[in-house]
Write an enzyme that holds these catalytic residues in place. Structure first.
Site, mmCIF file in Angstrom:
data_model
loop_
_atom_site.group_PDB
_atom_site.id
_atom_site.type_symbol
_atom_site.label_atom_id
_atom_site.label_comp_id
_atom_site.label_asym_id
_atom_site.label_seq_id
_atom_site.Cartn_x
_atom_site.Cartn_y
_atom_site.Cartn_z
ATOM 1 N N CYS A 94 -7.170 7.330 65.385
ATOM 2 C CA CYS A 94 -5.762 7.541 65.760
ATOM 3 C C CYS A 94 -5.141 6.325 66.467
ATOM 4 O O CYS A 94 -4.878 5.331 65.810
ATOM 5 C CB CYS A 94 -5.644 8.814 66.574
ATOM 6 S SG CYS A 94 -3.994 9.509 66.522
ATOM 7 N N ARG A 129 5.989 15.766 64.557
ATOM 8 C CA ARG A 129 4.687 15.194 64.836
ATOM 9 C C ARG A 129 3.651 15.818 63.901
ATOM 10 O O ARG A 129 3.739 17.006 63.586
ATOM 11 C CB ARG A 129 4.356 15.528 66.296
ATOM 12 C CG ARG A 129 3.350 14.662 66.929
ATOM 13 C CD ARG A 129 3.239 14.962 68.424
ATOM 14 N NE ARG A 129 2.035 14.304 68.908
ATOM 15 C CZ ARG A 129 1.986 13.039 69.282
ATOM 16 N NH1 ARG A 129 3.075 12.305 69.283
ATOM 17 N NH2 ARG A 129 0.851 12.486 69.669
ATOM 18 N N HIS A 195 -9.410 13.624 64.979
ATOM 19 C CA HIS A 195 -10.066 13.932 66.249
ATOM 20 C C HIS A 195 -11.013 15.099 65.999
ATOM 21 O O HIS A 195 -11.150 15.562 64.887
ATOM 22 C CB HIS A 195 -9.032 14.353 67.293
ATOM 23 C CG HIS A 195 -8.075 13.265 67.651
ATOM 24 N ND1 HIS A 195 -8.439 12.177 68.382
ATOM 25 C CD2 HIS A 195 -6.758 13.114 67.371
ATOM 26 C CE1 HIS A 195 -7.374 11.393 68.549
ATOM 27 N NE2 HIS A 195 -6.352 11.936 67.928
HETATM 28 N N1 GLN Z 1 0.256 7.476 70.190
HETATM 29 C C1 GLN Z 1 -0.128 7.497 68.803
HETATM 30 C C2 GLN Z 1 0.763 8.388 67.936
HETATM 31 O O1 GLN Z 1 1.291 9.366 68.392
HETATM 32 C C3 GLN Z 1 -1.584 7.889 68.692
HETATM 33 C C4 GLN Z 1 -1.842 9.285 69.166
HETATM 34 C C5 GLN Z 1 -3.295 9.638 69.188
HETATM 35 O O2 GLN Z 1 -4.160 8.802 69.401
HETATM 36 N N2 GLN Z 1 -3.598 10.910 69.007
HETATM 37 O O3 GLN Z 1 0.906 8.103 66.766
#
Ligand code: GLN
Length: 242
Positions: A94, A129, A195
């Site tokens: 990520c 998101r 994740h």
């Molecule tokens: N901040 C980054 C995004 O939102 C990565 C988020 C994360 O590592 N889960 O794309």
């Protein structure tokens, strides 16, 4: 491998371990020890230099501000790029994945340079998101079972001409570009949005990193019933209609 023990480097636990991605280091370490390998685990905080002689480097996800700080410090340090030049195996999740690309959008809304180790560019998604369970088929050249994980990101990652998609989504958004790709890799540098932590749900990936580091095609088998139970539980829950 550099010497008799496998050098496993966990990069910036103080900035990039927000979503339990440290579990990846635990799983890689354990699966190496189960095969009788001696492992030297090296946790490198962001105020310390990155060692360049590691065999496997792991980088996790993080919130937008720690992600910018991590990218600034990794660029200044230069050690991860030197490790990649030495042929190290690098696996990122990520925010870490976005940092290994050419650039991403930081917490200030600005284009932040990454390390350029994977031929990808991340932009900020305009829509919702990307959050939820993911199932994906890993690039068949690796001969691995399906990938399961949980994604939570606003960034959208576009692959350049030399990057290969790590997987193709069956469920979920992955890179978020709508082309069904999930993650990317160049040579031995990998990125994913998964994740979970990804290794706990997909020990086949930990084994892939070990095989690449040891330059072998196979490892001695391990008892994977717990992993398989967890994978099957996640696959069946991800496949339920919302
Ligand atoms: N901040 C980054 C995004 O939102 C990565 C988020 C994360 O590592 N889960 O794309």
């Amino acid at each position: 491998m550099s010497d008799s023990s496998l050098r496993l480097v966990w990069v910036y636990p103080d900035l990039l371990s927000t979503y339990g991605d440290q579990g990846n280091a635990l799983v890689v370490e354990r699966r190496a020890r189960q095969r009788g390998l001696d492992v030297m685990r090296i946790d490198v905080r962001s105020d310390q230099p990155i060692p360049t002689s590691g065999d496997i480097y792991l980088i996790g996800g993080g919130e937008d501000r720690p992600q910018r700080l991590a990218s600034e410090r990794l660029r200044r340090d230069g050690g991860l790029n030197r490790a990649a030049e030495n042929g190290a195996i690098i696996f990122s999740v990520c925010a870490g994945y976005q940092i290994l690309g050419h650039e991403f959008i930081n917490d200030l809304g600005e284009r932040e340079p990454g390390l350029g180790l994977i031929d990808v560019v991340s932009t900020r998604g305009e829509g919702e998101r990307c959050v939820g369970d993911v199932l994906a088929d890993i690039d068949p050249r690796f001969g691995l079972p399906q990938l399961t994980g949980f994604e939570n990101h606003q960034g959208i990652t576009h692959l350049g001409p030399t990057a290969r998609p790590f997987a193709r989504t069956v469920i979920g958004r992955g890179n978020g570009t709508g082309d069904g790709t999930e993650g990317a890799y160049n040579d031995t540098v990998f990125g994913t949005y998964m994740h979970g932590p990804v290794m706990a749900r997909n020990p086949q990936i930990a084994d892939l990193l070990l095989k690449l580091a040891l330059d072998v095609n196979a490892l001695p088998p391990t008892d994977d019933r717990w992993y398989e139970a967890l994978r099957n539980e996640r696959i069946s829950s991800a496949s339920q209609p919302a």
